[in-house]
Structure formats: structure tokens, C-alpha cells
Design an enzyme around this catalytic site. Structure first.
Site, mmCIF file in Angstrom:
data_model
loop_
_atom_site.group_PDB
_atom_site.id
_atom_site.type_symbol
_atom_site.label_atom_id
_atom_site.label_comp_id
_atom_site.label_asym_id
_atom_site.label_seq_id
_atom_site.Cartn_x
_atom_site.Cartn_y
_atom_site.Cartn_z
ATOM 1 N N PRO A 155 -112.462 29.974 68.831
ATOM 2 C CG PRO A 155 -110.348 30.002 69.730
ATOM 3 C CD PRO A 155 -111.106 30.384 68.503
ATOM 4 C CE LYS A 184 -107.084 36.157 64.980
ATOM 5 N NZ LYS A 184 -105.983 35.166 64.967
ATOM 6 C CE1 TYR A 227 -107.484 39.499 66.779
ATOM 7 C CE2 TYR A 227 -109.780 39.029 67.304
ATOM 8 C CZ TYR A 227 -108.453 38.658 67.308
ATOM 9 O OH TYR A 227 -108.074 37.446 67.841
ATOM 10 N N GLY A 277 -97.994 33.573 74.248
ATOM 11 C CA GLY A 277 -99.286 34.166 74.548
ATOM 12 C C GLY A 277 -100.170 33.238 75.367
ATOM 13 C CG HIS A 316 -109.943 39.975 75.824
ATOM 14 N ND1 HIS A 316 -108.728 39.440 75.441
ATOM 15 C CD2 HIS A 316 -110.550 40.378 74.679
ATOM 16 C CE1 HIS A 316 -108.619 39.504 74.123
ATOM 17 N NE2 HIS A 316 -109.696 40.074 73.639
ATOM 18 C CB VAL A 351 -104.167 30.745 72.552
ATOM 19 C CG1 VAL A 351 -104.422 29.484 71.734
ATOM 20 C CG2 VAL A 351 -105.475 31.434 72.888
ATOM 21 N N GLY A 352 -101.161 30.180 72.925
ATOM 22 C CA GLY A 352 -99.998 29.413 72.499
ATOM 23 C C GLY A 352 -99.311 28.683 73.635
ATOM 24 N NE ARG A 401 -111.629 49.132 87.938
ATOM 25 C CZ ARG A 401 -112.754 49.664 87.468
ATOM 26 N NH1 ARG A 401 -113.072 49.499 86.190
ATOM 27 N NH2 ARG A 401 -113.541 50.377 88.249
ATOM 28 C CB SER A 421 -111.639 35.641 67.560
ATOM 29 O OG SER A 421 -112.487 36.328 68.464
ATOM 30 C CB SER A 422 -116.580 33.833 69.214
ATOM 31 O OG SER A 422 -116.205 34.703 70.263
ATOM 32 C CB CYS A 423 -114.914 39.000 67.513
ATOM 33 S SG CYS A 423 -113.345 39.000 66.625
#
Length: 328
Positions: free
Chosen positions: A170, A147, A143, A21, A186, A23-24, A194, A114-116
Site C-alpha cells: 500500500p 517488510k 522497518y 489497527g 504519519h 488497516v486491520g 496540528r 509498505s511502499s517504503c
């Protein structure tokens, strides 16, 4: 708190879960460059949602540390379309890897959140102590809850078993290897695609979701990877540690920068009937700064290198379409 001694000096063996991924893959690059021995497994070799198989692998491999970067991830549309997978897959992965690591005697573990996870209207910039102090953003609640469960699991292992396991939160990430699928990506890679397609097709206008007024913070994934190594080597606290650049900008401003980098010269308009998500999400990165880490890649430069990397992958046929991002 910062530590004077090195908690994980090279050439320690580190298993990176989710190494393919965004990050990984960045964590693997950084660990390898710093002299660590890196262990990986593909999803066909090991399904991290299977606790028995995961525990058996970790017992056999006996890594010194685990970086848990495997996750089911995506943007607003993907979160809205697949809430069950975003909740259940992430819970299963976290439960398998964290409990399996402890049973295998793994002494260090870094869980990537995650910051979410923070409340939708948390005071800005958001401090780590804001966790669980208010309602979450509805568009990615499943999600975020998964987390949060991972954070609590890590904290519980610390409290009950004195495990040297830590969490990093992050901010919005981007970089080489990002997901550019129009349905699940994202905001930043979605904008890159786009505007690239609009320039290619000669479109005079690009219409974007929302009002363009929400503010977001963006960090290059290679900067995050450096932060992960810093945390593995120097941090041993129960608070999740924010990782960001400490600066934000509006989605409208981001769109302008991406358009300039890509070379799109048409109009940019916004569809206000579409959701904005959280109004602002800027992290307080004081704790990470105290550990001696600072981001090095400027946003415009990082966007340019990400765009170049994606175009190269597109031209070579290596860029895959991922309607629902794989968990591993």
C-alpha cells in the site's frame, strides 16, 4: 495475474492479524460486509511475536485465509527513535504468522507491506519490479528491511511449497482509526492534529518539518480494504502488488488542504533544518487496476471524514495516545 475463478469466495473463514489497527480494522469491516466469517485475537489473547503460540492458534482455528496486517508502524520520528523495535517486532510477527499459517494448512495468505520498501530514488511511478534495485530511505530503513524480509518469505513459500500466498504494497494510508499521536503518527494525521490544535488555540502560525516539496500519494484505508479482498479472490502471483490511487501531491499542498478542511486560517511555514524523507513516492498501480479495482474516496472528502471521526473519538475519550504504536 488476474484469475477467472474465485480463489476465496464467502463465507470463507479469514483470520485478520492486527484487527485493531488502521488497516486491520478496515479489512475486518470489508470482509464482514462481503459475507466472510472473520476471526480475530487481541494482543493479550495472542502475542504474534510468539511463534509457538501463533502456530497453535492457527492449527486450532483452521482459517481458510490469513490477512497479515499486524505491524509496528509510525512516522519519521518514531522510526528514528525505535529502530530496534521497528526491525525486530516486525520480523518476529512475520516469521510467526507466515510459517504458522503454512504449518496449519492455511491455503491463502495476504501479507501487507509498505511502499517504503522501494529504493529512495526509484523511477516514478514505482513499478513492483523496482524492489531491491537501489538504496532505501535511511529514515525508515529498519522497518523497510523487515517488510522486504516478509515479501521474500512469502515468495519463498510460494517457490518451495507452492503456497498460494501473496503480498500487497500500500501507499500512504489514512482514515478512521488512524494514529494521531504527535510523536509517532504519519504525516496526514499529524497535520490534522496540528491544525486542529492551532485553530483551537488561536495560533497565527504552524511550523511544519522539512521543505514541503516532497511528493506523496494518499489512499483511504477503506479503499485499501476493498483492494485486499480483490487480491484474496483474484490474484495468485509472486510479484508484490502496489495499491494506491496513482496520483500524488506535495506536502505543502497537502498541508493547505488539511488546513482548509480543519478550518485553520493562519500561516503555514516549513522548517528546512528538519528531514524531508524520500523526495517522491508514487506507485504504479497498473497491476491492481487490471484486477478490476479502483479507489473511490477522493482525498479532500476522505480527510474530512477522518477528521470528523477523530474529533468524535476525542470528545468521547476513545482516542488513545500511542507514543509507540502497538504491533497488534
Amino acid at each position: 495475474m488476474p484469475r477467472m475463478e474465485d480463489l476465496l469466495p464467502p463465507p470463507a473463514r479469514v483470520y485478520v492479524a492486527g484487527h485493531r489497527g488502521l488497516v486491520g480494522s478496515a479489512v475486518v469491516r470489508r470482509l464482514t460486509a462481503d459475507g466472510y466469517e472473520v476471526l480475530t485475537r487481541t494482543r493479550t489473547e495472542l502475542d504474534l511475536r510468539d511463534p509457538a503460540a501463533t502456530a497453535a492458534f492457527l492449527r486450532d482455528a483452521r482459517p481458510d485465509a490469513v490477512v497479515l496486517a499486524a505491524a509496528r508502524v509510525g512516522g519519521i520520528m518514531a522510526n528514528s527513535t525505535y529502530p530496534v523495535q521497528f526491525l525486530e517486532d516486525n520480523l518476529r510477527i512475520q516469521l510467526s504468522v507466515i510459517s504458522g499459517a503454512y504449518s496449519a494448512g492455511v491455503r491463502r495468505l495476504l501479507f501487507l507491506g509498505s511502499s517504503c520498501i522501494y529504493p529512495r530514488l526509484a523511477p516514478q511511478p514505482i513499478r513492483e519490479e523496482s524492489l531491491l534495485t537501489g538504496p532505501l530511505e535511511p529514515t525508515n530503513q529498519p522497518y523497510a528491511l523487515a517488510k522486504i524480509a516478509g515479501i521474500v518469505q512469502v515468495q519463498s513459500y510460494r517457490r518451495q511449497y507452492d503456497a498460494s500466498y501473496v503480498c500487497a504494497m500500500p501507499t500512504n494510508l489514512y482514515g478512521p482509526g488512524d494514529n494521531f499521536d504527535p510523536e509517532s503518527s504519519h504525516v496526514l494525521p499529524a497535520l490534522v492534529r496540528r491544525f486542529h490544535e492551532a485553530r483551537r488555540d488561536g495560533l497565527e502560525e504552524v511550523v511544519l518539518w522539512g521543505s514541503g516539496t516532497p511528493r506523496r500519494e494518499f489512499l483511504h484505508v477503506d479503499d485499501l480494504a476493498a483492494a485486499c479482498v480483490t487480491l484474496l479472490r483474484r490474484y495468485d502471483g509472486s510479484l508484490p502488488v502496489n495499491v494506491g490511487c496513482g496520483e500524488d501531491l506535495t506536502i505543502r499542498e497537502l498541508a493547505r488542504i488539511v488546513g482548509e478542511v480543519v478550518g485553520y486560517e493562519g500561516r503555514i511555514t516549513f522548517d528546512t533544518t528538519k528531514p524531508d524523507g524520500t523526495p517522491r513516492k508514487l506507485l504504479d498501480v497498473s497491476l491492481m487496476t487490471e484486477l478490476g479495482w479502483r479507489p473511490r474516496i477522493a482525498l479532500r472528502k476522505g480527510i474530512a471524514s477522518t477528521y470528523a471521526s477523530w474529533r468524535e473519538a476525542e470528545e468521547s475519550g476513545a482516542a488513545a495516545s500511542r507514543p509507540l504504536v502497538e504491533a497488534q
